[in-house]
Design a protein around this motif. Sequence first.
Motif, PDB file in Angstrom:
ATOM      1  N   HIS A  36       1.168   5.028  -2.377  1.00  0.00           N
ATOM      2  CA  HIS A  36       1.315   6.391  -1.854  1.00  0.00           C
ATOM      3  C   HIS A  36       2.553   7.067  -2.438  1.00  0.00           C
ATOM      4  O   HIS A  36       2.516   8.238  -2.856  1.00  0.00           O
ATOM      5  CB  HIS A  36       1.391   6.338  -0.323  1.00  0.00           C
ATOM      6  CG  HIS A  36       1.434   7.692   0.317  1.00  0.00           C
ATOM      7  ND1 HIS A  36       2.513   8.132   1.051  1.00  0.00           N
ATOM      8  CD2 HIS A  36       0.533   8.712   0.329  1.00  0.00           C
ATOM      9  CE1 HIS A  36       2.270   9.355   1.489  1.00  0.00           C
ATOM     10  NE2 HIS A  36       1.068   9.723   1.073  1.00  0.00           N
ATOM     11  N   LYS A  37       3.658   6.314  -2.499  1.00  0.00           N
ATOM     12  CA  LYS A  37       4.893   6.869  -3.053  1.00  0.00           C
ATOM     13  C   LYS A  37       4.724   7.178  -4.540  1.00  0.00           C
ATOM     14  O   LYS A  37       5.273   8.173  -5.044  1.00  0.00           O
ATOM     15  CB  LYS A  37       6.042   5.897  -2.841  1.00  0.00           C
ATOM     16  CG  LYS A  37       6.470   5.767  -1.386  1.00  0.00           C
ATOM     17  CD  LYS A  37       7.600   4.763  -1.234  1.00  0.00           C
ATOM     18  CE  LYS A  37       8.036   4.655   0.229  1.00  0.00           C
ATOM     19  NZ  LYS A  37       9.114   3.644   0.413  1.00  0.00           N
ATOM     20  N   SER A  96       6.902  -0.659   8.929  1.00  0.00           N
ATOM     21  CA  SER A  96       5.839  -0.900   7.953  1.00  0.00           C
ATOM     22  C   SER A  96       4.680  -1.639   8.597  1.00  0.00           C
ATOM     23  O   SER A  96       4.842  -2.302   9.621  1.00  0.00           O
ATOM     24  CB  SER A  96       6.373  -1.719   6.773  1.00  0.00           C
ATOM     25  OG  SER A  96       7.460  -1.069   6.154  1.00  0.00           O
ATOM     26  N   ASP A 111      -2.466  11.116   3.001  1.00  0.00           N
ATOM     27  CA  ASP A 111      -1.664  10.008   3.506  1.00  0.00           C
ATOM     28  C   ASP A 111      -2.021   8.728   2.747  1.00  0.00           C
ATOM     29  O   ASP A 111      -2.789   8.746   1.784  1.00  0.00           O
ATOM     30  CB  ASP A 111      -1.858   9.828   5.011  1.00  0.00           C
ATOM     31  CG  ASP A 111      -3.319   9.577   5.390  1.00  0.00           C
ATOM     32  OD1 ASP A 111      -4.144   9.322   4.477  1.00  0.00           O
ATOM     33  OD2 ASP A 111      -3.640   9.638   6.592  1.00  0.00           O
ATOM     34  N   VAL A 112      -1.447   7.601   3.193  1.00  0.00           N
ATOM     35  CA  VAL A 112      -1.670   6.332   2.495  1.00  0.00           C
ATOM     36  C   VAL A 112      -3.149   5.987   2.457  1.00  0.00           C
ATOM     37  O   VAL A 112      -3.685   5.579   1.411  1.00  0.00           O
ATOM     38  CB  VAL A 112      -0.878   5.202   3.193  1.00  0.00           C
ATOM     39  CG1 VAL A 112      -1.214   3.850   2.549  1.00  0.00           C
ATOM     40  CG2 VAL A 112       0.615   5.464   3.121  1.00  0.00           C
ATOM     41  N   TYR A 130       0.818  -1.214   0.000  1.00  0.00           N
ATOM     42  CA  TYR A 130       0.000   0.000   0.000  1.00  0.00           C
ATOM     43  C   TYR A 130       0.854   1.268   0.000  1.00  0.00           C
ATOM     44  O   TYR A 130       0.506   2.277  -0.618  1.00  0.00           O
ATOM     45  CB  TYR A 130      -0.930   0.011   1.208  1.00  0.00           C
ATOM     46  CG  TYR A 130      -2.014  -1.045   1.165  1.00  0.00           C
ATOM     47  CD1 TYR A 130      -2.317  -1.712  -0.013  1.00  0.00           C
ATOM     48  CD2 TYR A 130      -2.734  -1.375   2.310  1.00  0.00           C
ATOM     49  CE1 TYR A 130      -3.302  -2.678  -0.062  1.00  0.00           C
ATOM     50  CE2 TYR A 130      -3.732  -2.342   2.273  1.00  0.00           C
ATOM     51  CZ  TYR A 130      -4.010  -2.995   1.091  1.00  0.00           C
ATOM     52  OH  TYR A 130      -4.991  -3.950   1.058  1.00  0.00           O
ATOM     53  N   ASP A 131       1.971   1.194   0.713  1.00  0.00           N
ATOM     54  CA  ASP A 131       2.834   2.372   0.776  1.00  0.00           C
ATOM     55  C   ASP A 131       3.396   2.715  -0.597  1.00  0.00           C
ATOM     56  O   ASP A 131       3.677   3.887  -0.883  1.00  0.00           O
ATOM     57  CB  ASP A 131       3.972   2.128   1.773  1.00  0.00           C
ATOM     58  CG  ASP A 131       4.809   3.377   2.019  1.00  0.00           C
ATOM     59  OD1 ASP A 131       4.236   4.398   2.421  1.00  0.00           O
ATOM     60  OD2 ASP A 131       6.037   3.322   1.799  1.00  0.00           O
TER      61      ASP A 131
END
Length: 697
Positions: A88-89, A441, A172-173, A84-85
């Motif tokens: 976001h990135k 994480s 945010d994520v 998931y991160d």
Amino acid sequence: MSQQTAPADQNTEKSISPAPLRVSRIKVRNFRLLRNVDMDLANETTVLVGRNNSGKTTLAEAFTRFLQLPALNFTAADFSAESYDSFHKAWIAYDEGNEEEARSLLPEISLTVEIAYSKDLPEYGPLAAAIVDLDPDCTEAIIHFAYSLQGGRLNDFFAEIQRHPKPDEAPDVEAVLKVISEGIPKLFARTITAIDPNDSSNTREVTLDAARGLITVHFLKAQRGLDDEKDRPKDLIGKVFQTLYDAASNAADGSTQKTIADELTAAVAEIGADLGTKVSKMMGGIAPAFESFGYPGLNDPGIEAATNLDIERLLANYTSIRYRGVAGVSLPESYSGLGSRNLIFMLLTLLSHYREYAARGSIPGLHLVFIEEPEAHLHPQMQEVFIEQLASIADLFPGLDTRTHPWRPQFVVSTHSSHVANRAEFSDIRYFRVDAAPSGSDGHHAAVLDLSKATGLDTEFLHQYLTLTRSDLFFADKAILVEGTSERLIVPAAIRNTAHKLSSQYVTLMEVGGAYAHIFFPLLDFLGIPTLIITDIDTIGPVEGKQRNAATLVHESVSTSNATIKDWFPDDEAQVPTALLAAAETGAIIKGNRYLAFQVPEAKDGACGRTFEDAFILANPSALNLTLIGDAKHDETLARESTKDEKKSDFALRFAIKETGWQTPRYIERGLDWLLKYPGEQEPENDADQDLPVAVR
């Protein structure tokens, strides 16, 4: 040109050489718990073991999604939580105007199938679609299935995300995922690519039909509805007969299966024609009743009846198994046990899978058969026979049909049965373990361990031990290894006696003896299972009348005879009892995921038991109406003498069952506390499960 079949006397043996065409490795990325999994497949049968919710079924699901579904739709929930991160990135890179980096950061769900084939393969057939290299010495092929963002859709994917006016309050994520979740099923798509094993940049697109032509995948799900009246067993078995009929209908002309299918079709057609004549006659008899109500009238057409018997529905809905009884009375399917019904169902289903695959003739191809929890309803011995004989059907089924074309299936069996797991060869076992995400994480992922790659294992001893004891080591969260019967009886009682919260965790207890516990260390370390080893200090020293050191009181001894302790502390100086007792008060008795517990004094500088019985009495002197005076040698002698005429099993049963309220010896209590808290200060949040028993095998 066809290949030769294996000799009949090899039916129950493992193949000496690999199949000429087989799946050698599977790679899965970002699919649920399978964040980053590489798994080698055994030549015949691969056994997947591990606790519940560790990703075993997800592996089969990946093949279902990519190969069987004509339209592929994953959701955000199908992506690994650890990916998931990356979404976001990717959004941050996109927002900064770097679209190329944003696309490279976007995660994709993928399945990679690596294929090994022989240079002597008579023909490539559907394998040709996967071969893109020009190296005559290369005998590998790779097919890559991916579910990723379609080209040119990056702007559409991130269009609805609104950046907050304040830079430090950017989405945010969670905010990014909430917006893009709807776009994943719409903007992501499946791609299938053949990759050059020697040059990953050399690729070729493969169609879904071509991939299916090369890789045939079947699934045998766990049968939990055999005892459900709403899902009658005859329906399940009838559907198998329907599948067998379909496969027979597609068989080559002139084959036995094709002949039987044609005969069934002709028989049903003949019955249908005769039945149709009689139904039409019956319809004509009731026509006057319709006329009395003005039907069909002047302009309405007349009506007539026609009968059409669907052979597939007949087989699916009206075919069942019956058993021979006495005096010509046959018994219905439901009169047999669930285990027998499940075994019949599984074998018939596997036969139908074989015949469906065999209908392709001599065209080479891969056949993967996923079998989920075959132990359902089977008694232990039947479970063991099933896994031992499974590979033999590769020769048995073609023999039934008198076929000369070989069948080389690869079975992937997921199980929660120690009887199935312990009968499999170590080299065929893949252990699924759930690990936490890297520091910082969120989420968890499955780590798949190949026991054939573990070092330092005495595989012959371990395999024989696990088979004989029916150990459920592969399915436990934690393990306790004990020396003998006394500890095997008393440790669960100690957990119950003190309402220890360890009872709410999945713990297996194994009796391994003081001379063998250390043989398990390489396996325990490889699997990463937190383990408490409870053993006796077994002190020895000079004894009058004996040439060699023998059993003595702890405070009169010079060393230990315990093989496990010696393995843990290999230096002679460290084996001196005073050194051992000092080490027991430090981290020296902890190595990674293992804790070594041996007798220690209940109080500083006090008496110390040599065996479990001694230690128990020193912790509970009133249980035998003993009075300790605080002198170590005196009290050790008193404890030793008090039980020398009592059998160990009788002693343990007395306090495990009849008498309660005693104090757990300190060395055991400390070990249980460590095991509870491993890998940190963690305790179960729900106290309602306190009464769950420790698994004893």
